[in-house]
Design an enzyme around this catalytic site. Structure first.
Site, PDB file in Angstrom:
ATOM      1  N   ASP A  14       0.821  -1.230   0.000  1.00  0.00           N
ATOM      2  CA  ASP A  14       0.000   0.000   0.000  1.00  0.00           C
ATOM      3  C   ASP A  14       0.848   1.270   0.000  1.00  0.00           C
ATOM      4  OD1 ASP A  14      -2.354  -1.683   0.377  1.00  0.00           O
ATOM      5  OD2 ASP A  14      -1.697  -1.862   2.456  1.00  0.00           O
ATOM      6  N   LYS A  17       2.383   2.190  -5.195  1.00  0.00           N
ATOM      7  CA  LYS A  17       3.122   1.700  -6.364  1.00  0.00           C
ATOM      8  C   LYS A  17       2.373   1.956  -7.668  1.00  0.00           C
ATOM      9  CE  LYS A  17       3.297  -2.373  -4.437  1.00  0.00           C
ATOM     10  NZ  LYS A  17       2.856  -2.035  -3.065  1.00  0.00           N
ATOM     11  N   GLY A  41      -3.802  -4.413  -4.777  1.00  0.00           N
ATOM     12  CA  GLY A  41      -4.732  -3.365  -5.189  1.00  0.00           C
ATOM     13  C   GLY A  41      -3.950  -2.115  -5.495  1.00  0.00           C
ATOM     14  N   HIS A  42      -3.672  -1.864  -6.772  1.00  0.00           N
ATOM     15  CA  HIS A  42      -2.892  -0.702  -7.164  1.00  0.00           C
ATOM     16  C   HIS A  42      -3.840   0.404  -7.627  1.00  0.00           C
ATOM     17  CE1 HIS A  42       1.096  -3.092  -7.857  1.00  0.00           C
ATOM     18  NE2 HIS A  42       0.608  -3.194  -6.635  1.00  0.00           N
ATOM     19  N   GLN A 231       2.292  -6.022  -3.328  1.00  0.00           N
ATOM     20  CA  GLN A 231       2.513  -6.128  -1.889  1.00  0.00           C
ATOM     21  C   GLN A 231       3.753  -5.308  -1.480  1.00  0.00           C
ATOM     22  OE1 GLN A 231       1.826  -9.488  -3.517  1.00  0.00           O
ATOM     23  NE2 GLN A 231      -0.257  -8.771  -3.249  1.00  0.00           N
TER      24      GLN A 231
END
Length: 432
Positions: A14, A17, A41-42, A231
């Site tokens: 988080d 990225k 989750g980007h 991650q």
């Protein structure tokens, strides 16, 4: 000869990225994901619209750039189909510039069932899984039972699918898991399975490639490749806070096995770090704040998981962990995100060492999960200033630059840029 530059997170995920990949994509020809799956989750934000990607590389919004899902990535076809459809609604045809490794492994509906069964069996020792089937799918990969993307083109695919599903059901039964009560996105396993099998057709519409040959040819042709990590380094299967980690290699070494490139072809390593720390799920977090300051960081930073929606645990910046991650990854450039979250703080702190049983150390102990760690904190006066209008690194408040200088000097890696908002345009490059 071109090399693969690497962009990855240096904390517990988080770090921002997705935005940074989107910002840097114009400098590259190819963006490639090398590990993880829909547990990632980007989030990208531009033109006032937020976009969340889970499996597809963050360069997909640049139509003239190639995007690759590498062999080290896990694909859940139903989730992938939803992501493709969401892009289509935004006018992005992913079939034009997205390539998928035939060697990438598939997440089956029964993998998601096993994920829930395993978490239930752990009881109070559960790790906080996203329940996307990541761990069970990687388990099957290592046990040599997994199904890969290339298998969907084989005539015996359904037969092999049924065989693996039966094995999963037997395992769930042995764990005394209540299958009748289990739901995937509100559906029974059988209902979800029908949609999952139908979504295989979406996968078949894409260019399925031998990605290791493809990427090495791109490098031989002089194309610039950026490997996008998911991650964070402190969740690495080997070097993270085991067992509270993800199931893949999240560090630079994972690029070689997750894309099929030699170590000698790795170039710059860009590490992303927030100006503070967050973590989702269980596991050690030495600088975690349980007071109003921690709550403010969560609320002001909108610290809620893009995949799970869970509130993130928040705390001060952890220098020993950050230095450790830089060492493991061979980081050449730091990219710092979200200092703007602390604009109104009268005081900000960073952890410079750990105190364990009365002794100080700057190293991550083997007993990271079980030993009591007291963070040694250094205090800084807050900048108490809105930095949203800054258009140059040197225009940042002096106290913020002092904080960033301390970060840079203690970690020993130069800061290349700072992000001061979620929008792709708000990036200030530090020119040495």
């Amino acid at each position: 000869m071109s090399k693969v530059d690497v962009l990855l997170g240096l904390q517990w995920g988080d770090e921002g990225k997705g935005k940074v990949v989107d910002v840097l994509t114009p400098e590259y020809d190819v963006i490639a994901r090398f590990q993880g799956g829909p547990n990632a989750g980007h989030t990208l934000e531009f033109n006032g619209i937020k976009h969340v990607l889970h499996i597809i590389p963050s360069g997909i919004f640049h139509e003239h750039k190639l995007n690759i899902i590498g062999n080290g990535v896990l694909i859940e076809p139903r989730i992938f189909e939803g992501e493709v459809n969401a892009l289509t609604e935004k006018g992005v045809d992913a079939t034009k510039n997205l390539y998928i490794s035939q060697k990438a492994h598939l997440i089956l509906p029964s993998h998601r069932m096993l994920d829930a069964a395993n978490e239930q069996a752990k009881g109070n020792a559960k790790i906080g899984s996203t329940l996307k089937g990541i761990g069970p799918a990687y388990t099957d990969k290592i046990a040599r039972n997994g199904l890969r993307v290339g298998d969907i083109m084989q005539s015996d695919f359904l037969e092999r699918y049924e065989l693996l599903k039966c094995q999963h059901l037997q395992t769930a039964h042995s764990l005394k898991f209540d299958l009748d009560a289990f739901r995937v996105d509100g559906m029974s396993l059988a209902e979800y399975e029908k949609l999952w099998l139908a979504s295989i057709e979406t996968l078949r519409r894409f260019k399925l490639i031998n990605s290791e040959y493809f990427i090495n040819r791109c490098l031989d042709e002089g194309k610039r490749v950026l490997a996008e990590g998911a991650q964070g380094s402190m969740l690495d299967i080997d070097f993270g806070s085991y067992p509270f980690v993800t199931s893949s290699s999240t560090i630079t070494a994972g690029v070689c096995s997750g894309l099929g490139v030699a170590p000698s072809r790795i170039g710059r390593v860009i590490g992303i770090s927030k100006a503070y720390c967050t973590r989702v799920g269980a596991g050690p977090f030495p600088t975690e704040l349980f007071d109003e300051t921690g709550n403010r960081l969560c609320q002001l930073g909108h610290e809620f998981g893009a995949t799970t929606g869970r509130a993130r645990r928040c705390g001060w910046l952890d220098i020993p962990a950050l230095r450790y991650a830089c060492m493991l990854n061979g980081v050449t450039d730091l990219f710092v995100t979200k200092p703007d979250v602390m604009n109104d703080f009268a005081e900000v702190k960073m952890c410079t060492a750990y105190e364990i049983e009365g002794r100080q150390t700057t190293e991550i102990p083997f007993e990271f999960n079980t030993v009591e760690i007291k963070p040694v904190l250094k205090s800084f006066k807050g900048w108490n200033e809105d930095i949203s209008r800054c258009t140059d690194y040197k225009a940042l408040p002096a106290r913020l630059r002092d904080y960033l200088d301390e970060l840079e000097s203690t970690v020993g890696v130069r800061i290349m840029a700072v992000s001061i908002s979620p929008d792709r345009k708000d990036v200030l490059y530090k020119k040495d």
